[in-house]
Motif scaffolding. Structure first.
Motif, PDB file in Angstrom:
ATOM      1  N   HIS A 292       0.807  -1.221   0.000  1.00  0.00           N
ATOM      2  CA  HIS A 292       0.000   0.000   0.000  1.00  0.00           C
ATOM      3  C   HIS A 292       0.838   1.268   0.000  1.00  0.00           C
ATOM      4  O   HIS A 292       2.045   1.259   0.249  1.00  0.00           O
ATOM      5  CB  HIS A 292      -0.950  -0.001   1.200  1.00  0.00           C
ATOM      6  CG  HIS A 292      -0.288  -0.056   2.543  1.00  0.00           C
ATOM      7  ND1 HIS A 292       0.372   1.024   3.094  1.00  0.00           N
ATOM      8  CD2 HIS A 292      -0.183  -1.054   3.454  1.00  0.00           C
ATOM      9  CE1 HIS A 292       0.837   0.701   4.286  1.00  0.00           C
ATOM     10  NE2 HIS A 292       0.520  -0.568   4.524  1.00  0.00           N
ATOM     11  N   SER A 293       0.168   2.361  -0.247  1.00  0.00           N
ATOM     12  CA  SER A 293       0.792   3.689  -0.257  1.00  0.00           C
ATOM     13  C   SER A 293       0.911   4.222   1.166  1.00  0.00           C
ATOM     14  O   SER A 293       0.578   3.533   2.139  1.00  0.00           O
ATOM     15  CB  SER A 293      -0.064   4.659  -1.080  1.00  0.00           C
ATOM     16  OG  SER A 293      -1.244   4.993  -0.361  1.00  0.00           O
ATOM     17  N   ALA A 294       1.324   5.481   1.279  1.00  0.00           N
ATOM     18  CA  ALA A 294       1.423   6.131   2.593  1.00  0.00           C
ATOM     19  C   ALA A 294       0.049   6.373   3.212  1.00  0.00           C
ATOM     20  O   ALA A 294      -0.031   6.762   4.382  1.00  0.00           O
ATOM     21  CB  ALA A 294       2.180   7.451   2.469  1.00  0.00           C
ATOM     22  N   LEU A 295      -1.023   6.111   2.478  1.00  0.00           N
ATOM     23  CA  LEU A 295      -2.366   6.216   3.064  1.00  0.00           C
ATOM     24  C   LEU A 295      -2.683   5.008   3.931  1.00  0.00           C
ATOM     25  O   LEU A 295      -3.638   5.028   4.696  1.00  0.00           O
ATOM     26  CB  LEU A 295      -3.423   6.369   1.963  1.00  0.00           C
ATOM     27  CG  LEU A 295      -3.308   7.617   1.095  1.00  0.00           C
ATOM     28  CD1 LEU A 295      -4.371   7.588  -0.006  1.00  0.00           C
ATOM     29  CD2 LEU A 295      -3.420   8.881   1.934  1.00  0.00           C
ATOM     30  N   GLY A 296      -1.918   3.948   3.807  1.00  0.00           N
ATOM     31  CA  GLY A 296      -2.165   2.718   4.554  1.00  0.00           C
ATOM     32  C   GLY A 296      -2.935   1.721   3.705  1.00  0.00           C
ATOM     33  O   GLY A 296      -3.170   1.929   2.514  1.00  0.00           O
ATOM     34  N   LEU A 297      -3.324   0.630   4.317  1.00  0.00           N
ATOM     35  CA  LEU A 297      -4.052  -0.429   3.611  1.00  0.00           C
ATOM     36  C   LEU A 297      -5.514  -0.002   3.469  1.00  0.00           C
ATOM     37  O   LEU A 297      -6.367  -0.333   4.277  1.00  0.00           O
ATOM     38  CB  LEU A 297      -3.928  -1.766   4.354  1.00  0.00           C
ATOM     39  CG  LEU A 297      -4.535  -2.981   3.657  1.00  0.00           C
ATOM     40  CD1 LEU A 297      -3.989  -3.144   2.245  1.00  0.00           C
ATOM     41  CD2 LEU A 297      -4.280  -4.229   4.473  1.00  0.00           C
TER      42      LEU A 297
ATOM     43  N   LEU B  30      -2.325 -15.232  -7.032  1.00  0.00           N
ATOM     44  CA  LEU B  30      -2.305 -15.277  -5.577  1.00  0.00           C
ATOM     45  C   LEU B  30      -1.769 -13.926  -5.109  1.00  0.00           C
ATOM     46  O   LEU B  30      -0.660 -13.533  -5.489  1.00  0.00           O
ATOM     47  CB  LEU B  30      -1.395 -16.407  -5.094  1.00  0.00           C
ATOM     48  CG  LEU B  30      -1.217 -16.539  -3.589  1.00  0.00           C
ATOM     49  CD1 LEU B  30      -2.557 -16.825  -2.919  1.00  0.00           C
ATOM     50  CD2 LEU B  30      -0.234 -17.646  -3.275  1.00  0.00           C
ATOM     51  N   VAL B  31      -2.551 -13.199  -4.316  1.00  0.00           N
ATOM     52  CA  VAL B  31      -2.169 -11.847  -3.920  1.00  0.00           C
ATOM     53  C   VAL B  31      -2.322 -11.690  -2.411  1.00  0.00           C
ATOM     54  O   VAL B  31      -3.364 -12.037  -1.844  1.00  0.00           O
ATOM     55  CB  VAL B  31      -3.053 -10.783  -4.616  1.00  0.00           C
ATOM     56  CG1 VAL B  31      -2.601  -9.369  -4.241  1.00  0.00           C
ATOM     57  CG2 VAL B  31      -3.046 -10.969  -6.124  1.00  0.00           C
ATOM     58  N   VAL B  32      -1.267 -11.196  -1.764  1.00  0.00           N
ATOM     59  CA  VAL B  32      -1.348 -10.825  -0.348  1.00  0.00           C
ATOM     60  C   VAL B  32      -1.094  -9.324  -0.247  1.00  0.00           C
ATOM     61  O   VAL B  32      -0.362  -8.743  -1.046  1.00  0.00           O
ATOM     62  CB  VAL B  32      -0.339 -11.610   0.531  1.00  0.00           C
ATOM     63  CG1 VAL B  32      -0.663 -13.099   0.535  1.00  0.00           C
ATOM     64  CG2 VAL B  32       1.081 -11.376   0.084  1.00  0.00           C
ATOM     65  N   THR B  33      -1.737  -8.719   0.743  1.00  0.00           N
ATOM     66  CA  THR B  33      -1.633  -7.271   0.940  1.00  0.00           C
ATOM     67  C   THR B  33      -1.173  -6.993   2.367  1.00  0.00           C
ATOM     68  O   THR B  33      -1.984  -6.679   3.245  1.00  0.00           O
ATOM     69  CB  THR B  33      -2.987  -6.584   0.676  1.00  0.00           C
ATOM     70  OG1 THR B  33      -3.987  -7.225   1.476  1.00  0.00           O
ATOM     71  CG2 THR B  33      -3.376  -6.652  -0.786  1.00  0.00           C
ATOM     72  N   PRO B  34       0.114  -7.105   2.615  1.00  0.00           N
ATOM     73  CA  PRO B  34       0.608  -6.840   3.964  1.00  0.00           C
ATOM     74  C   PRO B  34       0.264  -5.421   4.427  1.00  0.00           C
ATOM     75  O   PRO B  34       0.277  -4.477   3.641  1.00  0.00           O
ATOM     76  CB  PRO B  34       2.125  -7.001   3.834  1.00  0.00           C
ATOM     77  CG  PRO B  34       2.313  -7.865   2.638  1.00  0.00           C
ATOM     78  CD  PRO B  34       1.198  -7.482   1.705  1.00  0.00           C
ATOM     79  N   ASP B  35      -0.066  -5.318   5.712  1.00  0.00           N
ATOM     80  CA  ASP B  35      -0.354  -4.021   6.315  1.00  0.00           C
ATOM     81  C   ASP B  35       0.923  -3.538   6.992  1.00  0.00           C
ATOM     82  O   ASP B  35       1.273  -3.999   8.074  1.00  0.00           O
ATOM     83  CB  ASP B  35      -1.498  -4.144   7.317  1.00  0.00           C
ATOM     84  CG  ASP B  35      -1.929  -2.829   7.892  1.00  0.00           C
ATOM     85  OD1 ASP B  35      -1.217  -1.818   7.706  1.00  0.00           O
ATOM     86  OD2 ASP B  35      -2.976  -2.790   8.549  1.00  0.00           O
ATOM     87  N   MET B  36       1.598  -2.603   6.351  1.00  0.00           N
ATOM     88  CA  MET B  36       2.870  -2.118   6.876  1.00  0.00           C
ATOM     89  C   MET B  36       2.690  -1.131   8.028  1.00  0.00           C
ATOM     90  O   MET B  36       3.651  -0.802   8.719  1.00  0.00           O
ATOM     91  CB  MET B  36       3.678  -1.442   5.759  1.00  0.00           C
ATOM     92  CG  MET B  36       4.042  -2.382   4.626  1.00  0.00           C
ATOM     93  SD  MET B  36       5.053  -1.590   3.336  1.00  0.00           S
ATOM     94  CE  MET B  36       3.862  -0.484   2.568  1.00  0.00           C
ATOM     95  N   PHE B  37       1.443  -0.655   8.242  1.00  0.00           N
ATOM     96  CA  PHE B  37       1.185   0.361   9.254  1.00  0.00           C
ATOM     97  C   PHE B  37       0.410  -0.169  10.458  1.00  0.00           C
ATOM     98  O   PHE B  37      -0.065   0.608  11.278  1.00  0.00           O
ATOM     99  CB  PHE B  37       0.398   1.527   8.658  1.00  0.00           C
ATOM    100  CG  PHE B  37       1.172   2.411   7.714  1.00  0.00           C
ATOM    101  CD1 PHE B  37       2.511   2.208   7.425  1.00  0.00           C
ATOM    102  CD2 PHE B  37       0.535   3.470   7.097  1.00  0.00           C
ATOM    103  CE1 PHE B  37       3.205   3.028   6.554  1.00  0.00           C
ATOM    104  CE2 PHE B  37       1.215   4.313   6.232  1.00  0.00           C
ATOM    105  CZ  PHE B  37       2.543   4.093   5.955  1.00  0.00           C
ATOM    106  N   GLY B  38       0.246  -1.475  10.581  1.00  0.00           N
ATOM    107  CA  GLY B  38      -0.436  -2.039  11.739  1.00  0.00           C
ATOM    108  C   GLY B  38      -1.857  -1.546  11.918  1.00  0.00           C
ATOM    109  O   GLY B  38      -2.322  -1.328  13.042  1.00  0.00           O
ATOM    110  N   GLY B  39      -2.582  -1.372  10.814  1.00  0.00           N
ATOM    111  CA  GLY B  39      -3.981  -0.970  10.881  1.00  0.00           C
ATOM    112  C   GLY B  39      -4.232   0.520  10.742  1.00  0.00           C
ATOM    113  O   GLY B  39      -5.376   0.938  10.582  1.00  0.00           O
ATOM    114  N   ARG B  40      -3.208   1.323  10.805  1.00  0.00           N
ATOM    115  CA  ARG B  40      -3.396   2.779  10.678  1.00  0.00           C
ATOM    116  C   ARG B  40      -3.603   3.161   9.216  1.00  0.00           C
ATOM    117  O   ARG B  40      -2.931   2.640   8.329  1.00  0.00           O
ATOM    118  CB  ARG B  40      -2.186   3.527  11.217  1.00  0.00           C
ATOM    119  CG  ARG B  40      -2.072   3.352  12.730  1.00  0.00           C
ATOM    120  CD  ARG B  40      -1.157   4.320  13.341  1.00  0.00           C
ATOM    121  NE  ARG B  40      -1.655   5.697  13.146  1.00  0.00           N
ATOM    122  CZ  ARG B  40      -1.083   6.749  13.682  1.00  0.00           C
ATOM    123  NH1 ARG B  40      -0.021   6.606  14.440  1.00  0.00           N
ATOM    124  NH2 ARG B  40      -1.561   7.949  13.476  1.00  0.00           N
TER     125      ARG B  40
END
Length: 191
Positions: free
Chosen positions: A8-13, A30-40
């Motif tokens: 994701h972008s700097a906007l978050g997931l 097969l697609v995964v979308t890691p959340d780099m911001f821990g939900g923010r």
């Protein structure tokens, strides 16, 4: 079928990233979308960027991505939007499991990561808007100088940064559609 880590972008997931992932899954990937911001999530790119920088920037986000994508097998396609593109670039240029790289909304100079050679066999795509107010042509040029013929480049007539995000004020439906088609063709070519 490609195994894609979509960042994701700097906007978050946010919903546009989830929508892109669903669309790519519908194409058989097969697609995964890691959340780099821990939900923010953020409604302002500057706030999201400031948060990412306070966490240590792209290099500090790598561990979260790898932990959340641990179950993927085989070559991975690292793909990302804006800030996520920087993280995807770092991963693809430094990990042996990278089979592809898709940078949406710009690249950064590989020198920023201490990378000075292109990985053998890595294929890439770079997408950006010609009138991107956040664009950094010298960063894209440095990336392309290293990638050479291994990277396809697509420049869109859009005048916004996150033009591919349907609910974002800079959305450009035609450019977003064309980018999605190019990404889909690229992923299919890696099968």
């Amino acid at each position: 079928m490609a195994s894609v880590i979509l960042l994701h972008s700097a906007l978050g997931l946010t919903q546009p990233v989830v929508d892109w992932a669903e669309s790519l899954r519908a194409d058989g990937h097969l697609v995964v979308t890691p959340d780099m911001f821990g939900g923010r999530t953020f409604h302002d790119l500057d706030e999201g960027t400031a948060f990412a920088e306070s966490e240590g920037g792209p290099p500090a986000l790598v561990d979260a991505v790898l932990a959340q994508a641990a179950g993927l097998e085989g070559p991975r396609v690292y793909a990302g939007f804006s800030l996520g593109a920087a993280v995807a670039e770092l991963l693809a240029l430094t990990r042996p499991d990278a089979g592809g790289l898709v940078l949406m909304h710009g690249a950064v100079s590989p020198a920023w990561f201490g990378v000075d050679s292109w990985p053998a066999g890595l294929r890439a795509q770079l997408h950006y808007a010609v009138e991107d107010p956040r664009g950094e042509p010298e960063e894209n040029a440095a990336f392309l100088a290293l990638a050479g013929a291994s990277c396809e480049t697509f420049v869109y007539g859009a005048d916004g940064h996150l033009f591919a995000f349907e609910d974002w004020r800079e959305h450009d439906g035609e450019a977003a559609h064309r980018m999605h088609e190019h990404v889909g063709d690229f992923l299919s070519s890696l099968d």
